[in-house]
Scaffold this active site. Structure first.
Site, PDB file in Angstrom:
ATOM      1  N   PRO A 124       0.829  -1.222   0.000  1.00 24.59           N
ATOM      2  CA  PRO A 124       0.000   0.000   0.000  1.00 24.59           C
ATOM      3  C   PRO A 124       0.861   1.270   0.000  1.00 24.59           C
ATOM      4  O   PRO A 124       0.548   2.245  -0.697  1.00 24.59           O
ATOM      5  CB  PRO A 124      -0.820  -0.118   1.289  1.00 24.59           C
ATOM      6  CG  PRO A 124      -0.854  -1.578   1.582  1.00 24.59           C
ATOM      7  CD  PRO A 124       0.465  -2.117   1.119  1.00 24.59           C
ATOM      8  N   TYR A 125       1.942   1.247   0.761  1.00 24.33           N
ATOM      9  CA  TYR A 125       2.873   2.392   0.787  1.00 24.33           C
ATOM     10  C   TYR A 125       3.492   2.600  -0.590  1.00 24.33           C
ATOM     11  O   TYR A 125       3.568   3.738  -1.084  1.00 24.33           O
ATOM     12  CB  TYR A 125       3.944   2.119   1.847  1.00 24.33           C
ATOM     13  CG  TYR A 125       5.171   2.991   1.757  1.00 24.33           C
ATOM     14  CD1 TYR A 125       5.152   4.321   2.149  1.00 24.33           C
ATOM     15  CD2 TYR A 125       6.379   2.465   1.280  1.00 24.33           C
ATOM     16  CE1 TYR A 125       6.298   5.112   2.068  1.00 24.33           C
ATOM     17  CE2 TYR A 125       7.522   3.238   1.208  1.00 24.33           C
ATOM     18  CZ  TYR A 125       7.475   4.567   1.596  1.00 24.33           C
ATOM     19  OH  TYR A 125       8.603   5.347   1.507  1.00 24.33           O
TER      20      TYR A 125
END
Ligand SMILES: NC(=O)c1ccc[n+]([C@@H]2O[C@H](COP(=O)([O-])OP(=O)(O)OC[C@H]3O[C@@H](n4cnc5c(N)ncnc54)[C@H](OP(=O)(O)O)[C@@H]3O)[C@@H](O)[C@H]2O)c1
Length: 214
Positions: A124-125
């Site tokens: 997600p990052y």
């Protein structure tokens, strides 16, 4: 140039302020808490308040360039990844377009080129970093995107490697100080405009590496 550092109280941000001043720029340290003002001044920056989840516009007054090195950090959840690393970064890009601040250096991350290939907890990052960088690339700004490997607080060496591939796999590291020095050098190296540059620790002096000597 007046250079606004977004994330000036962070690891790279703290290394950036004195290096920008040494290079003849006027650094503005954008932080989200007045208790951080003194530390910004101590490093040669003019402190201003700005919160990527709220208001930061006034912090960009008079800026000629921005270095974005904020981040939600590894101890927060996906909500902050979205609000800071993705949406906050995009909002700063948009604010620069609106204000005619043409030069933008973004600290992205190794792995942002192919987020699904990264370790699952980081995906997600990496998606957030990739989407923020894509937004910058697609803007009208003169952009440079740096993708460093894992950061350390070791002393800077003044040398890096911009190896196109590999970068030493999962163990490759680079001192925050060298990422900061590279960001400063990018501001003074026109050939870095429009480039996405992978960055890790290495043996080539930073200015030479950016001129194509790596
Ligand atoms: N860690 C790694 O190994 C690694 C690898 C590649 C790339 N990167 C990227 O490199 C950059 C710098 O990393 P770093 O480890 O030096 O950063 P850091 O020390 O975690 O500092 C990040 C800064 O962002 C600020 N920030 C967070 N949320 C904010 C908000 N809502 N508004 C304004 N500022 C906010 C923090 O403010 P406070 O001081 O108030 O908390 C902090 O000063 C980041 O963009 C990171 O994603 C990191």
């Amino acid at each position: 140039m007046q250079v606004a550092v977004i994330g000036a109280n962070g690891g790279i941000g703290r290394e950036l302020l004195p290096r920008l001043a040494d290079a003849g720029h006027d650094p503005v340290g954008v932080v989200r808490d007045e208790s951080q003002f003194e530390a910004v001044r101590d490093r040669g920056g003019e402190p201003r308040l700005g919160d990527l989840e709220g208001d930061f516009d006034a912090a960009l007054d008079g800026a000629d360039a921005v270095v974005f090195t904020a981040g939600s950090g590894g101890s927060t959840g996906a909500d902050k990844t979205l609000m800071v690393d993705l949406w906050g970064a995009r909002r700063v890009v948009d604010a620069c377009v609106d204000r005619g601040i043409d030069r933008f250096v973004m600290i992205s991350s190794v792995g942002a080129g192919d987020p699904l290939a990264g370790p699952e907890p980081l995906r997600p990052y990496l998606v957030a970093k990739r989407c923020a960088a894509d937004h910058l690339e697609q803007s009208s700004l003169d952009s440079t995107i740096l993708r460093p490997t894992a950061l350390t607080d070791a002393e800077g060496t003044g040398s890096v490697s911009l190896a196109a591939d590999g970068l030493g796999g999962d163990t490759a590291e680079i001192p925050r100080a060298d990422v900061a020095q590279t960001a400063v050098a990018c501001l003074d190296t026109d050939r870095t405009v429009g480039e996405t540059i992978r960055l890790t620790g290495g043996e080539t002096p930073i200015e030479r590496a950016l001129r194509g000597g790596d």
